[in-house]
Write an enzyme that holds these catalytic residues in place. Structure first.
Site, PDB file in Angstrom:
ATOM      1  N   HIS A 109       0.841  -1.208   0.000  1.00 55.23           N
ATOM      2  CA  HIS A 109       0.000   0.000   0.000  1.00 55.23           C
ATOM      3  C   HIS A 109       0.870   1.249   0.000  1.00 55.23           C
ATOM      4  CE1 HIS A 109       1.109  -0.462   4.224  1.00 55.23           C
ATOM      5  NE2 HIS A 109       0.820   0.816   4.409  1.00 55.23           N
ATOM      6  N   HIS A 120       4.800   0.079  -0.135  1.00 56.88           N
ATOM      7  CA  HIS A 120       5.587  -0.749   0.775  1.00 56.88           C
ATOM      8  C   HIS A 120       4.702  -1.843   1.358  1.00 56.88           C
ATOM      9  CE1 HIS A 120       3.802   2.557   3.064  1.00 56.88           C
ATOM     10  NE2 HIS A 120       3.877   1.820   4.154  1.00 56.88           N
ATOM     11  N   ASP A 146       0.845   5.172   1.917  1.00 54.11           N
ATOM     12  CA  ASP A 146       0.212   5.848   3.049  1.00 54.11           C
ATOM     13  C   ASP A 146      -0.497   7.105   2.539  1.00 54.11           C
ATOM     14  OD1 ASP A 146       1.276   3.907   4.681  1.00 54.11           O
ATOM     15  OD2 ASP A 146       2.992   5.123   5.320  1.00 54.11           O
ATOM     16  N   ARG A 153       8.201  -9.133  15.121  1.00 54.31           N
ATOM     17  CA  ARG A 153       8.559  -7.772  14.714  1.00 54.31           C
ATOM     18  C   ARG A 153       7.602  -6.776  15.362  1.00 54.31           C
ATOM     19  NH1 ARG A 153      10.684  -4.413  10.255  1.00 54.31           N
ATOM     20  NH2 ARG A 153       9.147  -2.795   9.883  1.00 54.31           N
TER      21      ARG A 153
HETATM   22  C1  GA4 Z   1      -2.527   2.756   5.522  1.00 51.81           C
HETATM   23  C2  GA4 Z   1      -1.657   3.665   6.414  1.00 51.81           C
HETATM   24  C3  GA4 Z   1      -2.084   3.635   7.896  1.00 51.81           C
HETATM   25  O1  GA4 Z   1      -1.662   2.403   8.504  1.00 51.81           O
HETATM   26  C4  GA4 Z   1      -3.627   3.762   8.041  1.00 51.81           C
HETATM   27  C5  GA4 Z   1      -4.247   2.567   7.328  1.00 51.81           C
HETATM   28  C6  GA4 Z   1      -5.765   2.419   7.397  1.00 51.81           C
HETATM   29  C7  GA4 Z   1      -6.197   1.466   8.530  1.00 51.81           C
HETATM   30  O2  GA4 Z   1      -5.475   0.559   8.893  1.00 51.81           O
HETATM   31  O3  GA4 Z   1      -7.320   1.668   9.025  1.00 51.81           O
HETATM   32  C8  GA4 Z   1      -6.198   1.915   6.005  1.00 51.81           C
HETATM   33  C9  GA4 Z   1      -4.950   2.135   5.068  1.00 51.81           C
HETATM   34  C10 GA4 Z   1      -3.999   2.971   5.894  1.00 51.81           C
HETATM   35  C11 GA4 Z   1      -5.345   2.809   3.737  1.00 51.81           C
HETATM   36  C12 GA4 Z   1      -6.663   2.286   3.126  1.00 51.81           C
HETATM   37  C13 GA4 Z   1      -7.707   1.884   4.177  1.00 51.81           C
HETATM   38  C14 GA4 Z   1      -7.417   2.651   5.452  1.00 51.81           C
HETATM   39  C15 GA4 Z   1      -6.659   0.476   5.902  1.00 51.81           C
HETATM   40  C16 GA4 Z   1      -7.409   0.484   4.615  1.00 51.81           C
HETATM   41  C17 GA4 Z   1      -7.719  -0.620   3.936  1.00 51.81           C
HETATM   42  C18 GA4 Z   1      -4.028   3.922   9.499  1.00 51.81           C
HETATM   43  C19 GA4 Z   1      -4.106   4.866   7.155  1.00 51.81           C
HETATM   44  O4  GA4 Z   1      -4.278   6.037   7.456  1.00 51.81           O
HETATM   45  O5  GA4 Z   1      -4.370   4.386   5.900  1.00 51.81           O
END
Ligand code: GA4
Length: 330
Positions: A206, A263, A208, A273
């Protein structure tokens, strides 16, 4: 202890082992924040990789080790205890399920907002200890990491020759900044033995959504970044350094000059981890658009949107989706 059968493990997203990358892990940019030339190296790293490692970061070791030991203590509680903490919608304890659209990974986590108004009592009456002590450890760590993130963003503004050097950092400093903090635990998975020559996914690929992410992990490997050519490279762990990701919002604000890095994390069959990540985001009402001073006659690659709109759409997406395409100009 729950012993997983092979089919159950297979459910956790085995990816085929990728062909070895032609680039050595040494090529991951290393930035010494105490050096005067760091601003230019930072700009280059954000353009070439959207990812780099920093040393001489100024975050006190005691803040790191204090929070890490609290995280380890929490994750070592029985599942039934951890599940007493609120589910992660949006903030709380999550296990193997990521987001709310069906993504899974070999990971458990605590997802927290960095907002000072956040009441830890609902969540943390069950984080295994005094919620105030836990909150203090998170606050000390996050304040210090946020300071470092702001310093990096100011150096980047300098490196890009933007006059207003706090143009990015002010978004994280804003009282309304919508930033998130995450503690991840990737338990070892001894049952998993190179199944089909693949890898066990801890956290799927994904980018961020925010501006900048600051990651610190213990000495267990697992983090991989995707290069422009689609090859994955493993990032050697380094518990004394921080790893920085460019997020989607910074990609947009630089009109694509900086790249948000794809990443993922592979789980380890033998070692646990633990990582802690600060995701620096803007206030919800903030317009995310390319900075005029970076446009130099070029057109914006993106439609105008607020962080609220982006976040709303991101939370409807699957982890691996390219969330920016919806906001690109055709
Ligand atoms: C990816 C980056 C961060 O960990 C996060 C994630 C969020 C979650 O875990 O709730 C998301 C992911 C993240 C992007 C798309 C959506 C939302 C899971 C998911 C499938 C906290 C964020 O801000 O976006």
């Amino acid at each position: 202890m729950v012993v997983l059968s092979k089919p159950a493990i297979e459910h956790f997203c085995i990816v085929k082992a990728s062909k070895p990358s032609p680039i050595l892990p040494d090529s991951i940019p290393l930035i010494d924040l105490s050096k005067p030339d760091s601003k230019n190296l930072l700009v280059k790293a954000c353009q070439d990789f959207g990812f780099f490692k920093v040393i001489n970061h100024g975050v006190p070791t005691e803040f790191i080790s204090k929070l890490e030991s609290k995280a380890v203590k929490f994750f070592s509680l029985p599942l039934s205890e951890k599940e007493k903490a609120a589910p992660p919608d949006p903030f709380g304890y999550g296990n193997k399920s990521i987001g709310s659209n069906g993504d899974v990974g070999w990971v458990e986590y605590l997802l927290l907002t960095t907002s000072p108004q956040f009441n830890y009592h609902g969540l943390a009456s069950n984080i295994g200890e005094n919620p105030e002590k836990f909150r203090c450890a998170v606050n000390d760590y996050v304040s210090s990491v946020k300071k470092m993130a702001c310093e990096i963003l100011e150096l980047l503004a300098d490196g890009l020759k933007i006059q207003q050097r706090n143009v990015f950092s002010k978004l994280l400093m804003d009282e309304q900044s919508d930033s998130v903090f995450r503690l991840n635990h990737y338990p070892p998975c001894p049952e998993f033995q190179e199944l089909n020559g693949g890898n066990l996914i801890g956290f799927g690929e994904h980018t961020d959504p925010q501006i900048i992410s600051v990651l610190r992990s213990n000495n267990t490997s697992g983090l991989q970044i995707s290069l422009r050519d689609g090859n994955w490279i493993s990032v050697p762990p380094d518990q004394n350094s921080f790893f920085i990701n460019v997020g989607d919002s910074l990609q947009v604000m630089t009109n694509g000059r900086f790249k948000s890095v794809r990443h993922r994390v592979l789980a380890n069959s033998l070692k646990s981890r633990v990582s802690m990540i600060y995701f620096g985001g803007p206030p919800l009402s903030e317009k995310i658009a390319p900075l005029p001073s970076l446009m130099q006659g070029e057109d914006s690659l993106y439609k105008e949107f607020t962080w609220f709109e982006y976040k709303k759409s991101a939370y409807k997406s699957r982890l691996a989706d390219n969330r920016l395409v919806l906001f690109e100009k055709i």
